[in-house]
Design an enzyme around this catalytic site. Structure first.
Site, short mmCIF file in Angstrom:
data_model
loop_
_atom_site.label_atom_id
_atom_site.label_comp_id
_atom_site.label_asym_id
_atom_site.label_seq_id
_atom_site.Cartn_x
_atom_site.Cartn_y
_atom_site.Cartn_z
N LEU A 29 0.83 -1.20 0.00
CA LEU A 29 0.00 0.00 0.00
C LEU A 29 0.86 1.25 0.00
O LEU A 29 1.84 1.35 0.74
CB LEU A 29 -0.91 0.03 1.23
CG LEU A 29 -1.98 -1.07 1.34
CD1 LEU A 29 -2.73 -0.92 2.66
CD2 LEU A 29 -2.95 -1.00 0.18
N CYS A 30 0.49 2.21 -0.83
CA CYS A 30 1.09 3.54 -0.80
C CYS A 30 -0.05 4.55 -0.88
O CYS A 30 -1.21 4.20 -0.68
CB CYS A 30 2.08 3.72 -1.94
SG CYS A 30 1.32 3.75 -3.58
#
Length: 570
Positions: free
Chosen positions: A473-474
């Site tokens: 996740l970013c």
């Protein structure tokens, strides 16, 4: 001197990290992310309908109406949709604090927020139905209000069990309907009461009243001081390890999308589109090649440095940075937390927006009137977003030249330092690397650089034997894609049962249960404590990464596999 300034800025880091994790700001940001397909889809039809005008071709009125219908029926209702998506995101945040057996129904909050929004933003039509003037970007602030009130009321009722309780024999789906009835009714009554008060007091609906109230702020934000503070904050926060967009974007979201529509309406009327603060300005002017306006930096590292290391980092960073994914150069050089690059990193975005404002106000270039994907290369985004005018080409070239001038002297200083290290005249600055690693998740950048031969680390075989699904996740999905790709490539090469996917933080709640491990990129590492509540509840491993570490993992697929394995050994 510069070290002291950075140290002073870093003292405020805990406060700003806490602010970036604020559930209401996050709900706004994630609400927009969920609605992004609608926003981007509608822009396609704007381009088809009005770009030909630049070349002297105009559709007839009938064809124009056909082309604009998809826009009006999607973007024209964006506030209505965002009321629901924002409520859903905020519901997820509140549910983390509630018992797993007593959760708020996010479908019900979405429906309540959207219904409540109609009370606040729509006016009755003479022949029945209601008008939609404030259901597009003009109603965004009202959409947030409706979403916040809805979820707060639901949380109050559910937390205190103010619901209709049914016998155990009643099926759960039927029981849930009655459980939602009291909070749903309370939301509608509260928002309807607010609507009645505002209409009787000010002779306008709530959405129109809010828009008039904030109009002076919108105007001030578009001024020289406003754009300097707003867009300077993006780079300043990022430099010290805080994901600036998490703080700034929600605060200006309503302005940016309202200005896009205002610019479009001005163009339709044959007037000059002059609103500066838009999503296009942010993505293609201020973050020209990524935060810090770094589009030119990898090319400068390749062609204007003497250090072998800098040249290699430049080559490895060119392609991702061209598409707005600049973590390899941010953490590989590094630019962030590096005193040498503090001034150009913050100054270049500000100068870019000043130049753009001059082009709009003095040379008459039209500002952005369509929303484009953030991965569109900066020069192309400028040309497309401002209508393919001649001045747009000049603007793109001007920004490239100016950014080179701003970064050049600082690059030469830094290159000299690295050359001294390579030739043994100076010890390697491991403190800076460790500091970047401590503040950022650099796995993605590391993987890219490793693939280009920049990393010196030797890869080791992985001992993973069971199928392992990994979610990286970013903030938006671009940075996380680098690490996910590195993992998938290495897994295929070494026949390791690992499958990785990339995602954006905030859009992960409904899919996270399909994974055994979630990895947080440096951009969203500050959200570790929040998401850990969810992963612990679901029995999922969670890992956060830091800047230099993330870059290393994206460079080296085997190292990334080892990192995955270590999470299950700890």
């Amino acid at each position: 001197m510069m070290q002291k300034l950075i140290a002073q800025i870093e003292k405020g880091k805990p406060f700003f990290e806490k602010l970036s994790r604020n559930i209401y700001l996050r709900a706004i940001r994630d609400g927009f992310i969920s609605a992004m397909p609608v926003i981007l889809f509608s822009s396609i039809f704007l381009l088809i309908a009005y770009v030909p005008n630049i070349f002297g071709f105009k559709w007839d009125k009938g064809m124009e109406a056909i082309l604009m219908k998809p826009y009006n029926y999607t973007m024209g209702l964006v506030a209505f949709l965002v009321a629901g998506t924002t409520a859903k995101s905020l519901t997820d945040s509140f549910n983390r604090k509630l018992e797993s057996t007593n959760q708020i129904n996010f479908i019900s909050t979405m429906l309540a927020a959207m219904c409540g929004f109609l009370f606040l933003a729509s006016d009755p039509a003479k022949d029945g139905g209601f008008l939609s003037a404030f259901m597009g970007t003009k109603g965004l602030l009202t959409a947030f209000l409706s979403a916040f009130v809805t979820v707060i009321v639901y949380n109050f009722c559910v937390k205190r069990n103010i619901t209709i309780k049914m016998p155990k024999e009643v099926p759960p789906n039927i029981s849930q309907v009655f459980k939602d009835l009291i909070p749903f009714s309370a939301v509608i009554i509260i928002l309807y009461a607010l609507d009645l008060v505002i209409r009787n007091s000010f002779k306008s609906n709530v959405a129109e009243g809010i828009l008039k109230l904030f109009e002076p702020l919108f105007t001030a934000a578009d001024g020289w001081i406003g754009v300097t503070i707003i867009f300077g904050a993006f780079a300043l926060f990022w430099f010290v390890g805080i994901h600036g967009p998490s703080i700034v974007e929600p605060a200006i979201a309503a302005i940016t999308y309202a200005n896009i529509e205002a610019n479009f309406k001005l163009l339709q009327a044959g007037e000059h589109a002059d609103k500066i603060i838009t999503s296009g300005t942010q993505m293609f002017i201020v973050t020209f090649g990524g935060t810090g306006a770094t589009l030119v930096v990898p090319f400068m590292f390749m062609w204007m440095t003497k250090s072998k290391r800098n040249k290699a980092i430049g080559r490895a960073s060119v392609v991702p940075t061209f598409f707005g994914v600049n973590e390899p150069i941010l953490f590989g050089a590094p630019l962030v937390l590096n005193p040498v690059f503090f001034i150009p990193f913050v100054l270049a975005p500000i100068v870019n927006v000043w130049i753009f404002k001059l082009f709009v106000e003095v040379l008459g270039i039209n500002s952005f009137s369509v929303n484009l994907p953030w991965t569109t290369p900066g020069p192309l985004g400028i040309i497309m977003g401002t209508g393919f005018g001649l001045w747009s080409f000049v603007l793109a070239i001007t920004l490239i030249v100016v950014d080179i001038i701003i970064y050049y002297p600082f690059l030469k200083v830094y290159d000299s330092e690295i050359l001294d290290e390579e030739e043994g005249r100076k010890e390697s600055n491991s403190d800076l690397k460790e500091k970047v690693a401590a503040n950022f998740d650099t796995k993605k950048a590391d993987s890219i650089l490793a693939a280009s031969g920049v990393s010196d680390d030797a890869a080791k075989a992985s001992n993973i034997t069971e199928q392992t699904n990994v979610l990286v996740l970013c903030a938006g999905g671009g940075t996380s894609g680098l690490l996910a790709n590195a993992l998938n490539k290495a897994a295929e090469e070494y026949h390791v049962p690992v499958k990785a996917a990339a995602g954006g933080y905030g859009a992960h709640m409904d899919i996270m249960k399909e994974y055994q491990l979630i990895i947080l990129a440096p951009q969203v590492a500050s959200n570790y404590e929040d998401i850990k509540q969810d992963t612990d509840r679901l029995g999922i491993k969670l890992a956060k990464t830091q800047g230099a570490e993330y870059i290393k993992l994206t460079r080296d697929g085997q190292a990334a596999l080892d990192f995955v394995q270590q999470q299950f050994e700890n």
